[in-house]
Design a protein around this motif. Sequence first.
Motif, PDB file in Angstrom:
ATOM      1  N   GLU A  21       8.360   0.402  11.365  1.00  0.00           N
ATOM      2  CA  GLU A  21       8.016   1.697  10.510  1.00  0.00           C
ATOM      3  C   GLU A  21       7.956   1.674   9.009  1.00  0.00           C
ATOM      4  O   GLU A  21       6.945   2.243   8.381  1.00  0.00           O
ATOM      5  N   GLY A  22       9.137   1.046   8.450  1.00  0.00           N
ATOM      6  CA  GLY A  22       9.138   1.077   7.191  1.00  0.00           C
ATOM      7  C   GLY A  22       8.672  -0.459   6.444  1.00  0.00           C
ATOM      8  O   GLY A  22       8.105  -1.253   7.215  1.00  0.00           O
ATOM      9  N   SER A  23       9.065  -0.541   5.312  1.00  0.00           N
ATOM     10  CA  SER A  23       8.389  -1.914   4.811  1.00  0.00           C
ATOM     11  C   SER A  23       9.613  -2.465   4.185  1.00  0.00           C
ATOM     12  O   SER A  23      10.756  -1.921   4.067  1.00  0.00           O
ATOM     13  N   ILE A  24       9.595  -3.853   3.821  1.00  0.00           N
ATOM     14  CA  ILE A  24      10.711  -4.709   3.327  1.00  0.00           C
ATOM     15  C   ILE A  24      10.207  -4.923   1.720  1.00  0.00           C
ATOM     16  O   ILE A  24       9.015  -5.588   1.554  1.00  0.00           O
ATOM     17  N   GLY A  25      11.168  -4.751   0.962  1.00  0.00           N
ATOM     18  CA  GLY A  25      10.662  -4.956  -0.668  1.00  0.00           C
ATOM     19  C   GLY A  25      11.730  -6.127  -1.089  1.00  0.00           C
ATOM     20  O   GLY A  25      12.627  -6.223  -0.633  1.00  0.00           O
ATOM     21  N   PHE A  26      10.990  -6.717  -2.137  1.00  0.00           N
ATOM     22  CA  PHE A  26      11.974  -7.861  -2.761  1.00  0.00           C
ATOM     23  C   PHE A  26      11.873  -7.371  -4.270  1.00  0.00           C
ATOM     24  O   PHE A  26      11.026  -7.191  -4.883  1.00  0.00           O
ATOM     25  N   ILE A  27      13.121  -7.099  -4.999  1.00  0.00           N
ATOM     26  CA  ILE A  27      13.071  -7.089  -6.443  1.00  0.00           C
ATOM     27  C   ILE A  27      13.747  -8.637  -6.992  1.00  0.00           C
ATOM     28  O   ILE A  27      14.878  -8.705  -6.780  1.00  0.00           O
ATOM     29  N   LEU A  30       3.364 -12.663   6.543  1.00  0.00           N
ATOM     30  CA  LEU A  30       3.461 -11.089   6.152  1.00  0.00           C
ATOM     31  C   LEU A  30       2.505 -10.881   5.110  1.00  0.00           C
ATOM     32  O   LEU A  30       2.089 -11.305   4.204  1.00  0.00           O
ATOM     33  N   LYS A  31       1.838  -9.643   5.468  1.00  0.00           N
ATOM     34  CA  LYS A  31       0.837  -9.138   4.562  1.00  0.00           C
ATOM     35  C   LYS A  31       1.505  -8.091   3.605  1.00  0.00           C
ATOM     36  O   LYS A  31       2.325  -7.270   3.757  1.00  0.00           O
ATOM     37  N   LYS A  32       1.133  -8.274   2.319  1.00  0.00           N
ATOM     38  CA  LYS A  32       1.512  -7.256   1.029  1.00  0.00           C
ATOM     39  C   LYS A  32       1.183  -5.965   1.533  1.00  0.00           C
ATOM     40  O   LYS A  32       0.354  -5.598   1.853  1.00  0.00           O
ATOM     41  N   ASP A  33       2.145  -4.870   1.250  1.00  0.00           N
ATOM     42  CA  ASP A  33       2.174  -3.721   1.500  1.00  0.00           C
ATOM     43  C   ASP A  33       1.630  -3.070   0.099  1.00  0.00           C
ATOM     44  O   ASP A  33       2.345  -3.067  -0.835  1.00  0.00           O
ATOM     45  N   MET A  34       0.416  -2.882   0.060  1.00  0.00           N
ATOM     46  CA  MET A  34      -0.200  -2.310  -1.432  1.00  0.00           C
ATOM     47  C   MET A  34       0.015  -0.935  -1.652  1.00  0.00           C
ATOM     48  O   MET A  34      -0.563  -0.480  -2.833  1.00  0.00           O
ATOM     49  N   GLN A  35       0.710  -0.214  -0.763  1.00  0.00           N
ATOM     50  CA  GLN A  35       0.946   1.353  -1.022  1.00  0.00           C
ATOM     51  C   GLN A  35       1.747   1.430  -2.401  1.00  0.00           C
ATOM     52  O   GLN A  35       2.775   0.695  -2.312  1.00  0.00           O
ATOM     53  N   VAL A  36       1.794   2.284  -3.115  1.00  0.00           N
ATOM     54  CA  VAL A  36       2.874   2.637  -4.283  1.00  0.00           C
ATOM     55  C   VAL A  36       4.048   3.140  -3.416  1.00  0.00           C
ATOM     56  O   VAL A  36       4.077   4.300  -2.833  1.00  0.00           O
ATOM     57  N   HIS A  37       5.267   2.572  -3.658  1.00  0.00           N
ATOM     58  CA  HIS A  37       6.431   2.898  -2.987  1.00  0.00           C
ATOM     59  C   HIS A  37       7.320   3.446  -4.008  1.00  0.00           C
ATOM     60  O   HIS A  37       8.329   3.888  -3.533  1.00  0.00           O
ATOM     61  N   GLY A  38       7.151   3.282  -5.202  1.00  0.00           N
ATOM     62  CA  GLY A  38       7.982   3.897  -6.196  1.00  0.00           C
ATOM     63  C   GLY A  38       7.719   3.619  -7.652  1.00  0.00           C
ATOM     64  O   GLY A  38       6.566   3.238  -7.819  1.00  0.00           O
ATOM     65  N   ASN A  39       8.680   3.367  -8.384  1.00  0.00           N
ATOM     66  CA  ASN A  39       8.330   3.256  -9.787  1.00  0.00           C
ATOM     67  C   ASN A  39       8.930   1.966 -10.165  1.00  0.00           C
ATOM     68  O   ASN A  39       8.740   1.580 -11.508  1.00  0.00           O
ATOM     69  N   VAL A  67       8.252  -5.870  -4.620  1.00  0.00           N
ATOM     70  CA  VAL A  67       6.844  -6.107  -3.884  1.00  0.00           C
ATOM     71  C   VAL A  67       7.378  -6.171  -2.644  1.00  0.00           C
ATOM     72  O   VAL A  67       8.210  -6.512  -2.001  1.00  0.00           O
ATOM     73  N   TYR A  68       6.322  -5.442  -1.857  1.00  0.00           N
ATOM     74  CA  TYR A  68       6.619  -5.047  -0.677  1.00  0.00           C
ATOM     75  C   TYR A  68       5.743  -5.838   0.632  1.00  0.00           C
ATOM     76  O   TYR A  68       4.784  -6.042   0.116  1.00  0.00           O
ATOM     77  N   TYR A  69       6.397  -5.788   1.658  1.00  0.00           N
ATOM     78  CA  TYR A  69       5.549  -6.586   2.871  1.00  0.00           C
ATOM     79  C   TYR A  69       5.764  -5.626   4.110  1.00  0.00           C
ATOM     80  O   TYR A  69       6.747  -5.002   4.148  1.00  0.00           O
ATOM     81  N   GLN A  70       4.461  -5.708   4.701  1.00  0.00           N
ATOM     82  CA  GLN A  70       4.541  -5.052   6.071  1.00  0.00           C
ATOM     83  C   GLN A  70       5.137  -6.027   7.057  1.00  0.00           C
ATOM     84  O   GLN A  70       4.568  -7.060   7.202  1.00  0.00           O
TER      85      GLN A  70
END
Length: 321
Positions: free
Chosen positions: A235-241, A214-223, A227-230
Amino acid sequence: MLDGQGRTIDYMRISITDRCNLRCRYCMPNGISWVPMEQILTYEEIKALAIEAAELGIRKIKVTGGEPLVRKGCPSLVGMLKSVPGVEQVTLTTNGVYLEEYVEELKDHGLDGVNVSLDTLNPRHFYDITGRDDLKKVLNGIEAALREQIPLKVNVVLQKGQNEDEWMNLASLAKERKLDVRFIEMMPIGYGRNYELIPNEEILRKLEVCYGPLKKDMQVHGNGPAVYYQVPGYEGSIGFISAMHGKFCQYCNRIRVTSTGEIKSCLCYEDRISVRDALRANDTEEVRRRLALAIQNKPAAHKFEIQELITEQKEMSSIGG
């Protein structure tokens, strides 16, 4: 404002209530002794706090709880905070049960985004986890927020023996919807101490088995620190905290305020500075001084990985996690 480690602190999470309409077993399974309302900050006091925080460089505010939408007038508070000079963004974290009911009002008051906590799409598992039969209401709330075009994130906590096999179904919420699904590692606070966490790297590996690297999604998603992946076709992204397996303290940009006006600069530690008395005395200089002190003394890092160094004993619902 810079803290003692040189980090820019521009984000404040404000809990407006310790009450909640659900009984999630890793948060408040049996309920708690509610704080008397006279000890809770009024909306006017919260706005006054936000004014002083903005003077110190706070630009983004998250309204949390407990469950913020159980407190009457929550959408109006969003508008009050949006009117504070210097505040650029106001968002909300909710369990989603009342989201459909209030979403239009929240939008009218300028809400910039909403996070919905949802750990399962299975009605039986939802009842087991939350103690309530409200899954349909949460799903309706998510769809209502999307219709209002409010940026949306779904927060998921996976639990061994309960919902760990639902990672694909939950991730798939982002397949045909413009939203982010974020997997959050269980933190050892309150009842969370009793659960074995599922490392986010396991979920990422499983996704890559299905979809390839998976490619990292480098767009700003929030504060936050996600770490987000495409994912191909999503349509959306998957993030990991990953507070436990991807420590991000060097990038931490936040402070927290409890519903009773106590500033917390790190979830791991019991340290807090109260601003309630200063707010009620209309002593704005003292409010600002205490905010600055909390920011300046923010710890360099949490120690969740060392159980005996975790000094916070209160439940997450009472500290506005």
